[in-house]
Motif scaffolding. Structure first.
Motif, short mmCIF file in Angstrom:
data_model
loop_
_atom_site.label_atom_id
_atom_site.label_comp_id
_atom_site.label_asym_id
_atom_site.label_seq_id
_atom_site.Cartn_x
_atom_site.Cartn_y
_atom_site.Cartn_z
N UNK A 137 0.87 -1.34 -0.11
CA UNK A 137 0.13 0.12 0.01
C UNK A 137 0.90 1.24 0.23
N UNK A 138 1.91 1.23 -0.54
CA UNK A 138 3.11 2.26 -0.45
C UNK A 138 2.34 3.58 -1.06
N UNK A 139 1.69 3.19 -2.17
CA UNK A 139 1.23 4.53 -3.08
C UNK A 139 -0.35 4.79 -2.82
N UNK A 140 -1.08 3.98 -2.02
CA UNK A 140 -2.63 4.12 -1.60
C UNK A 140 -2.82 5.25 -0.65
N UNK B 57 8.38 4.24 -7.67
CA UNK B 57 7.02 4.97 -7.25
C UNK B 57 6.68 6.18 -8.23
N UNK B 58 5.63 6.78 -8.18
CA UNK B 58 5.08 7.99 -8.78
C UNK B 58 5.55 9.08 -7.88
N UNK B 59 5.41 10.46 -8.32
CA UNK B 59 5.85 11.36 -7.38
C UNK B 59 4.66 11.39 -5.99
N UNK B 60 3.38 11.18 -6.19
CA UNK B 60 2.76 11.13 -5.08
C UNK B 60 3.09 9.79 -4.14
N UNK B 61 3.53 8.73 -4.75
CA UNK B 61 4.13 7.69 -3.86
C UNK B 61 5.25 7.89 -3.43
N UNK B 62 6.08 8.69 -4.01
CA UNK B 62 7.48 9.15 -3.31
C UNK B 62 7.02 9.76 -2.10
N UNK C 178 5.00 0.30 11.79
CA UNK C 178 4.51 -0.23 10.65
C UNK C 178 5.20 0.31 9.32
N UNK C 179 5.39 -0.25 8.24
CA UNK C 179 6.25 0.56 7.40
C UNK C 179 5.53 -0.01 5.90
#
Length: 446
Positions: free
Chosen positions: A187-190, A259-264, A280-281
């Motif tokens: 869920x890194x980009x959620x 990742x996308x910029x948002x994900x970053x 959590x990570x």
């Protein structure tokens, strides 16, 4: 007889013994065959480690929570997280309310010690507010996460996962049910999961005292010095840490680069928030740059704020130490924040807490380099600070710990949760008042 023993114990001793009893009870429950999927129960040492990690809201695990435990075992862990996060004396007070019993002055002193509150005045009202805040935040977070998880899980499982992770992260525990030790990396980009988890961790980390003042701000129009320092330092650590992680990991092909910029942005902020003792990570910790790992160690050591569900030396302690250094460099006699002077006792206490914490971390790290020979030093150091600050982040060492290593990390988690100063008070004799003072002496410094 039990009442007489209770009255003779100092508040620090009651807290230490209380947490010890809860951990032992949790250990016995996790050792039962009904607690694990294989029907064998956890070995005693693994059960003790897991119970300590849950009660001390750490999140370090020697076995994966989602793969190893039955629903019964998971609920035992969740119960210990909730009791450990809010404090067993808060629950004792709640039961007293339900039974209509009066809260004695000794019990109020113990609650004051457990919440690290400055005064016993209004402490019972604060406990009531704590349960109100907790219910509102956990129900809201659990509902949002349940709706998100329902897109990929059956409704019942989604609700269970949603509320488990809401309770775990609000209490800064970091336990997850995703399996295979992968945390929330999927869920890194959620945006929903990231924003909800970051909010839960942050609210749990600023402390109930600050939450109560923010709740009352509409009527009081005032915020105490304590809350101002907590909010200021928390903001600096989170946004400063996120900026540094973003820069350091931007081109790392194993973390932010794909990742996308948002994900970053989400990845950097989440990894800056979680060292506030959540655990959590969304990024794989072992894949982070060494510079990022060291930054996270520093953030973990500072930790959350007093009266919160988190550990570490606390944001206010860090602020006072920085203020003391700043005043010395400028040649000023007083340490001041927002136009207020810090008393010498506060500065001395901050220094004491920090030195005890450093001594514990350095000692445990040194011993682990012997018992866990062959392991990378940074991995061992990271594990020790994570345990002391009740964070729960790991570079992968926890499942590979030797028996002695598990015992050492268990002791470190316990010391970090009850607080180094509280533990020191509990194991030392009651101080005697001196009716004399020694002549002043001079020592060259620096």
């Amino acid at each position: 007889m039990r009442r007489k023993i209770f009255l003779r114990l100092d508040p620090p001793k009651v807290l230490v013994y209380g947490f010890g009893v809860i951990i032992l009870l949790g250990t016995l429950l996790l050792s039962l065959p009904s607690s694990t999927v294989d029907g064998k129960g956890l070995p005693f040492l693994d059960a003790l480690f897991t119970a300590t990690s849950a009660t001390c809201v750490t999140g370090l695990v020697v076995v994966d929570t989602g793969d190893t435990f039955t629903r019964f075992g998971e609920m035992v862990i969740l119960s210990m997280i909730q009791i450990g996060g809010l404090g067993f004396m808060s629950f004792a007070t709640l039961f007293a309310f339900i039974l209509g019993k009066r809260i004695s002055f000794k019990e109020r002193l113990i609650i004051q010690e457990s919440l690290n509150n400055a005064t016993v005045e209004g402490i019972v009202r604060l406990v009531k507010r704590i349960f109100l805040f907790t219910a509102v935040v956990e129900i809201t977070g659990g509902t949002i996460l349940s709706m998100r998880f329902s897109e990929e899980m059956a409704a019942g499982k989604a609700i269970y996962f949603g509320f488990f992770h809401a309770v775990s992260n609000f209490n800064n525990a970091g336990f997850d049910l995703m399996g295979s030790f992968k945390g929330l990396t999927e869920y890194a980009e959620d945006p929903i999961v990231n924003i909800t988890m970051i909010s839960l961790i942050s609210l749990g980390g600023i402390g109930f005292i600050v939450m109560n003042e923010l709740f009352e701000y509409r009527s009081t129009k005032t915020i105490s010095l304590h809350s101002k320092i907590v909010l200021a330092i928390s903001g600096v650590l989170i946004f400063g840490g996120a900026l540094l992680i973003f820069i350091l990991e931007y081109n790392n092909p194993s973390t932010l680069k794909p990742l996308t910029m948002t994900g970053k942005i989400f990845g950097a902020i989440y990894q800056a928030v979680t060292p506030r003792t959540a655990g959590s990570n969304t990024l794989n910790i072992p894949d982070l740059q060494q510079s990022t790992l060291f930054l996270i160690i520093c953030l973990m050591f500072v930790g959350a704020s007093p009266g919160s569900t988190g550990g570490g030396i606390k944001t206010t302690t860090f602020a006072v130490l920085i203020g003391a250094v700043k005043s010395q460099i400028r040649g000023q006699e007083d340490v001041t924040f927002f136009g207020r002077r810090m008393e010498q006792s506060i500065i001395s206490k901050s220094l004491t807490v920090t030195l005890i914490a450093l001594f514990l971390v350095f000692t445990i790290t040194m011993i682990l380099t012997i018992t866990e020979s062959g392991k990378d030093f940074l991995m061992i150091f990271f594990e020790t600070v994570s345990a002391f600050s009740t964070v729960g982040l790991s570079m992968g060492l926890t499942p590979e710990l030797s028996s002695i290593g598990k015992i050492l990390i268990t002791i470190t988690m316990f010391a970090g949760r009850v607080g180094p100063l509280t533990l020191a008070f509990a194991v030392t004799k009651k101080k005697k008042e001196n009716h004399y003072r020694y002549p002043a002496g001079k020592v060259m410094i620096g």
